[in-house]
Scaffold this active site. Structure first.
Site, PDB file in Angstrom:
ATOM      1  N   GLU A 146      -0.690   7.369  55.378  1.00 57.37           N
ATOM      2  CA  GLU A 146       0.183   8.475  54.966  1.00 57.37           C
ATOM      3  C   GLU A 146       0.694   8.170  53.571  1.00 57.37           C
ATOM      4  OE1 GLU A 146       3.422   8.632  57.752  1.00 57.37           O
ATOM      5  OE2 GLU A 146       2.051   8.680  59.452  1.00 57.37           O
ATOM      6  N   LYS A 148       3.449   7.484  50.822  1.00 58.51           N
ATOM      7  CA  LYS A 148       4.800   6.935  50.886  1.00 58.51           C
ATOM      8  C   LYS A 148       5.681   7.764  49.956  1.00 58.51           C
ATOM      9  CE  LYS A 148       7.302   2.580  50.833  1.00 58.51           C
ATOM     10  NZ  LYS A 148       8.473   3.073  50.127  1.00 58.51           N
ATOM     11  N   ASP A 150       8.653   9.106  47.874  1.00 59.08           N
ATOM     12  CA  ASP A 150       9.723   8.388  47.190  1.00 59.08           C
ATOM     13  C   ASP A 150      11.020   9.188  47.260  1.00 59.08           C
ATOM     14  OD1 ASP A 150      10.962   6.426  45.811  1.00 59.08           O
ATOM     15  OD2 ASP A 150      10.078   6.890  43.871  1.00 59.08           O
ATOM     16  N   TYR A 277       8.040  11.837  59.632  1.00 58.78           N
ATOM     17  CA  TYR A 277       6.887  10.987  59.929  1.00 58.78           C
ATOM     18  C   TYR A 277       7.111   9.901  60.972  1.00 58.78           C
ATOM     19  CZ  TYR A 277       9.510   8.452  56.370  1.00 58.78           C
ATOM     20  OH  TYR A 277      10.527   7.867  55.660  1.00 58.78           O
ATOM     21  N   LYS A 365       2.142  -0.637  47.892  1.00 57.37           N
ATOM     22  CA  LYS A 365       2.938  -0.084  46.789  1.00 57.37           C
ATOM     23  C   LYS A 365       2.128   0.008  45.497  1.00 57.37           C
ATOM     24  CE  LYS A 365       7.313  -0.060  46.882  1.00 57.37           C
ATOM     25  NZ  LYS A 365       8.318  -0.905  47.459  1.00 57.37           N
ATOM     26  N   CYS A 459      19.676  -1.296   4.338  1.00 59.66           N
ATOM     27  CA  CYS A 459      18.346  -1.539   4.879  1.00 59.66           C
ATOM     28  C   CYS A 459      18.196  -3.032   5.193  1.00 59.66           C
ATOM     29  CB  CYS A 459      17.285  -1.099   3.880  1.00 59.66           C
ATOM     30  SG  CYS A 459      15.628  -1.628   4.360  1.00 59.66           S
ATOM     31  N   CYS A 462      15.521  -4.607   2.521  1.00 59.00           N
ATOM     32  CA  CYS A 462      15.749  -4.771   1.080  1.00 59.00           C
ATOM     33  C   CYS A 462      17.214  -4.669   0.670  1.00 59.00           C
ATOM     34  CB  CYS A 462      14.909  -3.761   0.304  1.00 59.00           C
ATOM     35  SG  CYS A 462      15.420  -2.062   0.599  1.00 59.00           S
ATOM     36  N   CYS A 477      15.746   4.326   4.571  1.00 63.55           N
ATOM     37  CA  CYS A 477      15.914   3.488   3.394  1.00 63.55           C
ATOM     38  C   CYS A 477      15.251   4.252   2.245  1.00 63.55           C
ATOM     39  CB  CYS A 477      15.225   2.144   3.601  1.00 63.55           C
ATOM     40  SG  CYS A 477      15.045   1.235   2.055  1.00 63.55           S
ATOM     41  N   CYS A 482      10.627  -0.792  -0.929  1.00 64.79           N
ATOM     42  CA  CYS A 482      11.217  -1.645   0.115  1.00 64.79           C
ATOM     43  C   CYS A 482      10.072  -2.420   0.780  1.00 64.79           C
ATOM     44  CB  CYS A 482      11.944  -0.764   1.128  1.00 64.79           C
ATOM     45  SG  CYS A 482      12.297  -1.594   2.673  1.00 64.79           S
TER      46      CYS A 482
END
Ligand code: IVH
Length: 725
Positions: A146, A148, A150, A277, A365, A459, A462, A477, A482
């Site tokens: 079956e 599973k 969640d 179930y 799982k 920055c 730089c 920046c 840079c």
């Protein structure tokens, strides 16, 4: 069977006098017997409609007709309150708001399951259970697989077919009484539908009644993706309006939050769903097998999941598990694995349980897509366009089988929205190929030592003061040279989809920029052997190889060069469009924003971004350098040669048998169309090969037409035949 028969004639009608929560005013008019009959008839029709809709998934009447029945019943009951019964379909939502849930003791404890994570775990489980029952190699053990689901497990008590109470699992022995909330779930029948005598006789076992005297029915309450999206969207709107609502991280949390609502009228607005179930206590009924249980549940009008399979051996079980690993993506709700049960109850009883888990069942799982971990620090990455992106450095965890140690936080606004702090426990998720992201903070895990993150004002690469234009989320920046930007730009320039310069890896990109040998990508073309040799771990052989591949890249197709420039908003596809339209870099460079925006598939933002790029002094200098170094892109050969598919976007999914996906995509492009990797409203057709999964499902959802591979080829052939020559 007539509708009147469907009414629970076997059950004594519980009237208001027996029920304590519905009061009848003394002055109420009394109903005639024909009004009473009509009320009963309406209830029978509504219950039957519920059964057909929820349990069998095969409705016979329209939603409007259903609403009319309910409306008529409601009106009659309002008029004659003495006719109201606690199990009437109108009585699902009570008005009581509870402050705490009372305890509900399960008659038989709710067990949990052992987990299996691999085929090896499954075979080990089977070997052990065979040893326990002393089964030799010839003895066939039948299994049932079956899905599973969640969600949250619940136990529902029905007495003589009537739903009397229900609770959460709690610690397995004692849960919380959430009867009022459970009553709001439309898929849960208030009365079990009695099974016709003939069917009972057929099933073999002797049963004296059409429903058991008492039964604890177990299953999973969950929320569909669609409902999850709906309530989150609604909640987001509320948040904007009044700073109120909250959104849920996933359907499971949403289902849990809704089921444990103190006000059942709120639960009623969240359309929860349920699959049943399992069984706990049971008096006056016997099931032969899990399969028999599921079939009987369905006949009683309980919703069971249709995706089950009886398996003759463990190999079939393994096949079912792997089949659903991909198929699960197209389900409208989440599953996190497969539950495998020994089918015959006789064998189940023989196997018994160890501590809290039965020996006769196991949960296989799938790797979790959402996992909890901790934010160790938040780093800043400077991108090639200068964007400062905060990145969460996480305690590494496996998410869907891949180790994750970083997750993008996008920008300051996003951090503030999710309120992510350094030290927080967070939920991270990886969906498909998407970069891992933080879904939410587990606020309950906070200790008070977490630190709020503040975006730097300079920055980190730089030291230049950063800018964040009003109304924009991104901090940048502004320094064109840079080092972080230069490095990113160079990395992009040499990458496979761009100029594809083999031999230059991340390490070399770093070395070349840090030594100042390369300031802009055009500097690559003037590099010499003497300049390269002093670099760490650089031999003559490697240096020559690098120089050769740099030289070889001078004649890459124009589209690649355009892409390699790293202009904001220009991806591989737009680069191809531009190359096909303009033919040379000079013409593209000379185009006005208006001319650019007039190109099919180039939007205004993109056009402006291209305009701004070519107008910049750095770009102009670099392009002049490229030209001087002899970079001469070839005009795009693979670009559209015809336009039969102009304006059409195709998504290919699944396994194609008559050509590769790349060939199919090239064919579409060749005919002026576009090939994309994801389905959206803009998609014209989805071409589905073998084992097409979520993309096909998404197409159906968005009503995008789907073609088979043959249909696609026929369409192409027809277009070509009719094309003007
Ligand atoms: S049977 C004793 N069947 O998974 C057997 N459980 O990890 C009881 N679940 O607590 C469980 N789908 O909440 C069973 N088809 C399914 C299921 C299922 C989801 C959940 C259930 C249980 C948990 C065990």
């Amino acid at each position: 069977m007539s509708t009147a028969e469907v009414a629970n004639s076997a059950l004594p009608a519980q009237t208001v006098a027996e029920s304590t929560d519905i009061a009848v005013p003394e002055y109420a008019p009394r109903a005639t017997s024909s009004e009473q009959e009509r009320v009963e008839e309406l209830r029978a029709q509504i219950n039957r409609a519920n059964y057909l809709y929820h349990a069998l998934d095969a409705p016979e009447i329209s939603d409007a007709a259903y609403d009319n029945l309910l409306k008529e019943l409601r009106e009659l009951e309002e008029h004659f309150p003495e006719l109201v019964t606690a199990d009437s379909p109108t009585q699902r939502v009570g008005s009581d708001v509870v402050t705490t849930f009372s305890e509900l003791r399960h008659r038989i404890p709710m067990l949990s399951l052992d987990n299996a994570f691999s085929t090896g775990d499954l075979t080990a489980w089977e070997e052990k259970l065979r040893r326990t029952i002393g089964a030799d190699a010839q003895f066939a053990v039948e299994y049932i697989c079956e899905l599973k689901i969640d969600g949250l497990s619940v136990s529902l008590t029905y007495e003589n077919g009537r739903f009397v109470k229900g609770g959460t699992r709690g610690n397995g022995e004692v849960g919380e009484d959430i009867t009022l909330n459970l009553r709001t779930i439309a898929a849960l029948p208030m009365n079990l539908r009695p099974i016709e005598e003939a069917n009972i006789a057929e099933s073999g076992s002797a049963k004296s009644a059409t429903v058991p005297a008492l039964i604890e029915i177990r299953g999973e309450v969950f929320m569909s993706h669609r409902e999850f999206q709906r309530i989150n969207e609604e909640s987001e709107e509320k948040t904007e309006e009044k700073g109120g609502g909250r959104t849920f991280a996933n359907p499971r949390n949403a289902a849990a939050g809704s089921l444990r609502q103190k006000d059942p009228s709120i639960t009623a607005t969240r359309r929860l769903d349920v699959f049943l179930y399992a069984v706990g206590a049971c008096e006056g009924w016997e099931f032969d097998s899990q399969y028999d249980l599921l079939r009987t549940y369905r006949e009683w009008g309980l919703r069971t999941n249709p995706n089950i399979q009886v398996c003759a051996n463990i190999a079939e079980v393994v096949a079912f598990c792997s089949e659903w690993e991909t198929k699960k993506e197209s389900l409208p709700y989440d599953i996190d694995g497969v539950v495998i049960k020994v089918n015959p109850f006789l064998l189940q009883r023989e196997l018994g349980q160890v501590s809290r888990s039965p020996r006769w069942a196991i949960a296989y799982k799938y790797p979790a897509l959402q996992v909890r971990t901790r934010v160790e620090r938040i780093d800043i990455q400077v991108g090639r366009t200068g964007a400062l992106t905060p990145v969460a450095i996480l305690t590494p965890v496996a998410v869907a089988g891949v180790m994750v140690g970083r997750a993008t936080l996008h920008n300051q606004d996003e951090i503030a929205r999710k309120d992510v702090r350094v030290g927080d426990t967070v939920v991270v998720q990886r969906a498909g190929e998407v970069i891992p992201e933080i879904v939410e903070v587990v606020v309950s895990e906070r200790t008070g030592t977490e630190e709020v993150f503040v975006m730097p004002t300079k920055c980190p690469s730089c030291g230049t003061a950063v800018t964040k234009p009003e109304g924009e989320a991104v901090t940048r920046c502004p320094n064109p040279i840079c080092p972080a930007k230069v490095e990113q730009r160079l990395g992009h320039f040499v990458s496979r989809g761009a100029m594809d310069i083999e031999g230059i890896g991340d390490r070399h990109v770093e070395q070349l920029t840090q030594t100042g040998l390369v300031v802009d990508p055009a500097d690559l073309y003037t590099l010499t052997l003497e300049q390269l040799l002093p670099l760490e771990r650089m031999g003559e052989k490697l240096a020559t190889k690098i120089l050769d591949s740099i030289a070889g890249s001078k004649t890459r197709p124009l589209a690649r060069l355009i892409f390699a420039l790293g202009i904001r908003h220009i991806g591989e596809h737009s680069s191809e469009v531009l190359a096909a339209h303009f033919g040379t870099l000079e013409k593209l460079q000379a185009a006005t924003v208006e001319e650019l925006a007039a190109v099919f598939e180039i939007g205004r933002t993109t056009a402006e971004s291209i305009g701004a790029y070519f107008a910049g002094p750095t770009a102009q200098a670099m392009l002049a350098k490229l030209k001087a170094a002899g970079v001469e892109p070839t005009s795009n050969t693979a670009a559209a040669l015809s336009d039969e598919l102009k304006g059409k976007t195709f998504v290919f999914t699944g396994t194609l048998t008559r050509m590769t996906r790349e060939d199919a995509e090239a064919l579409v492009k060749h005919m002026g169309g576009r090939a994309s990797g994801s389905v959206s409203k803009q998609t014209s057709y989805v071409v589905a090969g073998d084992k097409a999964g979520s993309k096909l499902a998404r197409a159906q959802e968005l009503k995008v037409p789907a073609l088979t591979e043959d249909e696609f080829l026929e369409m192409v052939a027809e277009l070509r035949e009719n094309a003007p020559t």
